[in-house]
Design a protein around this motif. Sequence first.
Motif, PDB file in Angstrom:
ATOM      1  N   PRO A 133      51.661  50.921  38.211  1.00 30.65           N
ATOM      2  CA  PRO A 133      51.551  51.108  36.698  1.00 30.65           C
ATOM      3  C   PRO A 133      50.815  49.863  36.038  1.00 30.65           C
ATOM      4  O   PRO A 133      50.516  48.901  36.616  1.00 30.65           O
ATOM      5  CB  PRO A 133      53.230  51.031  36.409  1.00 30.65           C
ATOM      6  CG  PRO A 133      53.695  50.285  37.384  1.00 30.65           C
ATOM      7  CD  PRO A 133      52.846  50.378  38.781  1.00 30.65           C
TER       8      PRO A 133
ATOM      9  N   TYR B 203      47.313  46.025  36.232  1.00 31.41           N
ATOM     10  CA  TYR B 203      47.935  46.852  37.232  1.00 31.41           C
ATOM     11  C   TYR B 203      48.733  46.182  38.211  1.00 31.41           C
ATOM     12  O   TYR B 203      48.431  44.941  38.521  1.00 31.41           O
ATOM     13  CB  TYR B 203      46.765  47.699  38.069  1.00 31.41           C
ATOM     14  CG  TYR B 203      46.325  48.520  37.110  1.00 31.41           C
ATOM     15  CD1 TYR B 203      46.540  49.873  36.568  1.00 31.41           C
ATOM     16  CD2 TYR B 203      44.731  48.434  36.753  1.00 31.41           C
ATOM     17  CE1 TYR B 203      45.989  50.860  35.990  1.00 31.41           C
ATOM     18  CE2 TYR B 203      44.218  49.276  35.980  1.00 31.41           C
ATOM     19  CZ  TYR B 203      44.812  50.348  35.519  1.00 31.41           C
ATOM     20  OH  TYR B 203      43.964  51.206  34.667  1.00 31.41           O
TER      21      TYR B 203
ATOM     22  N   ARG C 259      43.336  50.025  39.747  1.00 29.19           N
ATOM     23  CA  ARG C 259      44.693  50.111  40.856  1.00 29.19           C
ATOM     24  C   ARG C 259      44.266  49.811  42.066  1.00 29.19           C
ATOM     25  O   ARG C 259      45.076  49.134  42.826  1.00 29.19           O
ATOM     26  CB  ARG C 259      45.350  51.535  40.690  1.00 29.19           C
ATOM     27  CG  ARG C 259      45.814  51.851  39.220  1.00 29.19           C
ATOM     28  CD  ARG C 259      46.594  53.061  39.250  1.00 29.19           C
ATOM     29  NE  ARG C 259      47.339  53.327  38.223  1.00 29.19           N
ATOM     30  CZ  ARG C 259      46.989  53.749  36.792  1.00 29.19           C
ATOM     31  NH1 ARG C 259      45.916  54.041  36.979  1.00 29.19           N
ATOM     32  NH2 ARG C 259      47.794  53.708  35.863  1.00 29.19           N
TER      33      ARG C 259
ATOM     34  N   THR D 186      43.742  54.844  46.038  1.00 23.91           N
ATOM     35  CA  THR D 186      44.771  55.253  45.118  1.00 23.91           C
ATOM     36  C   THR D 186      44.241  56.381  44.545  1.00 23.91           C
ATOM     37  O   THR D 186      42.994  56.692  44.413  1.00 23.91           O
ATOM     38  CB  THR D 186      44.901  54.106  43.880  1.00 23.91           C
ATOM     39  OG1 THR D 186      43.495  53.644  43.300  1.00 23.91           O
ATOM     40  CG2 THR D 186      45.396  52.621  44.443  1.00 23.91           C
TER      41      THR D 186
ATOM     42  N   SER E 244      47.284  61.740  42.319  1.00 14.39           N
ATOM     43  CA  SER E 244      48.207  62.725  42.786  1.00 14.39           C
ATOM     44  C   SER E 244      48.629  62.511  44.382  1.00 14.39           C
ATOM     45  O   SER E 244      47.634  62.107  45.032  1.00 14.39           O
ATOM     46  CB  SER E 244      47.716  64.245  42.667  1.00 14.39           C
ATOM     47  OG  SER E 244      48.440  65.029  43.448  1.00 14.39           O
TER      48      SER E 244
ATOM     49  N   GLY F  82      53.983  48.503  42.596  1.00 19.32           N
ATOM     50  CA  GLY F  82      55.292  48.715  42.338  1.00 19.32           C
ATOM     51  C   GLY F  82      55.904  48.347  43.989  1.00 19.32           C
ATOM     52  O   GLY F  82      55.353  48.182  44.858  1.00 19.32           O
TER      53      GLY F  82
ATOM     54  N   THR G 164      49.739  56.315  44.430  1.00 18.69           N
ATOM     55  CA  THR G 164      49.454  57.008  43.322  1.00 18.69           C
ATOM     56  C   THR G 164      49.575  56.337  41.947  1.00 18.69           C
ATOM     57  O   THR G 164      50.018  55.127  42.039  1.00 18.69           O
ATOM     58  CB  THR G 164      50.551  58.182  42.988  1.00 18.69           C
ATOM     59  OG1 THR G 164      51.902  57.634  42.861  1.00 18.69           O
ATOM     60  CG2 THR G 164      50.588  59.248  44.092  1.00 18.69           C
ATOM     61  N   ASP G 165      48.982  56.818  40.909  1.00 15.34           N
ATOM     62  CA  ASP G 165      48.954  56.190  39.532  1.00 15.34           C
ATOM     63  C   ASP G 165      50.484  55.388  39.260  1.00 15.34           C
ATOM     64  O   ASP G 165      50.520  54.501  38.837  1.00 15.34           O
ATOM     65  CB  ASP G 165      48.583  56.882  38.309  1.00 15.34           C
ATOM     66  CG  ASP G 165      46.862  57.431  38.736  1.00 15.34           C
ATOM     67  OD1 ASP G 165      46.315  56.726  39.570  1.00 15.34           O
ATOM     68  OD2 ASP G 165      46.437  58.133  37.914  1.00 15.34           O
ATOM     69  N   SER G 166      51.384  56.544  39.350  1.00 16.23           N
ATOM     70  CA  SER G 166      52.776  55.795  38.998  1.00 16.23           C
ATOM     71  C   SER G 166      53.470  54.770  39.890  1.00 16.23           C
ATOM     72  O   SER G 166      54.110  53.940  39.494  1.00 16.23           O
ATOM     73  CB  SER G 166      53.661  57.086  39.004  1.00 16.23           C
ATOM     74  OG  SER G 166      53.659  57.524  40.400  1.00 16.23           O
ATOM     75  N   GLN G 167      52.759  54.613  40.942  1.00 15.78           N
ATOM     76  CA  GLN G 167      53.101  53.454  42.098  1.00 15.78           C
ATOM     77  C   GLN G 167      52.523  52.261  41.728  1.00 15.78           C
ATOM     78  O   GLN G 167      52.934  51.277  42.127  1.00 15.78           O
ATOM     79  CB  GLN G 167      53.014  53.787  43.656  1.00 15.78           C
ATOM     80  CG  GLN G 167      53.895  55.169  43.734  1.00 15.78           C
ATOM     81  CD  GLN G 167      53.563  55.431  45.287  1.00 15.78           C
ATOM     82  OE1 GLN G 167      52.360  55.796  45.321  1.00 15.78           O
ATOM     83  NE2 GLN G 167      54.579  55.819  45.945  1.00 15.78           N
TER      84      GLN G 167
END
Length: 199
Positions: A150, A157, A19, A112, A115, A160, A145-148
Motif C-alpha cells: 500500500p 509504497y 511497488r 507486482t 490482481s 505489507g 498485489t497492489d493491496s499488499q
Amino acid sequence: MSAQQSVLLIAGSPSEQSRSSALLDSVSHRLALRGGLVVDRLNIRELPAQALLLAEWGHPAIVKAIAQIARARAVVVATPVYKAAYSGLLKVLLDLLPQTALKEKTVLPLATGGSPHHMLALDYALRPVLQALAARHILPGVYATDSQVPQSADKRYEVGPDIAVRLDDAVLSLLAESFRQPATAGFEPVHFSRVRCSV
C-alpha cells in the motif's frame, strides 16, 4: 569485493516510485543486514531510451549495464506486471543481453500487479526468458498485489507484513543458494530482555 560476493538488483519499472521498486528496496535492506556483500543496483529507466530501443550494444551506458550483470553472482529482478507480462522496459534490456548473461548466477524474480490473476506472469512470461539466458538457478518468485504494497500518507509504497515474511524467506534462499550462507539464519536477533512469556 569479488563477483562471488556480489548481488545486482535490477529495477524494471518505468516509474521512480513504484511497488516493484519497493520490493527491491526491501530486499536491499535485508541484504545489507547480512554484511559482507556488495549490493549494486541497475535502474533500467535511467538508461538512455534510444540506446535501449535501437539495441546500441556499444553505447557506454549499455556496456556498463551488461558489465554490472556479468560481475554479479546473484541477480534480483523486479518488475511490474502489465497485461500478464513483465514490463517492456525490462524486456528491452533482456533482449540486449548475451545468450549466457546469467550463466552461473542465481536469480530471484519479484513482481507486482493489480490482481492475483497476474501472478502466473512470473512463471509463464519471465522465468522462460531467465532460463534462456542460462541462469544457474531461478528461485521461486515473490508476487505482490497492489493491496499488499500500500501507499502511505507521504506517497511512499510500503511492503505489507505478509509480503515481508515471503521476502525474508526469499532472501535467505538467495543467500543459501548463491553464497552458501545458512538458510535457517534470521535477520534481526531479539535480545533476551525483549522476550515476553506467559504461563
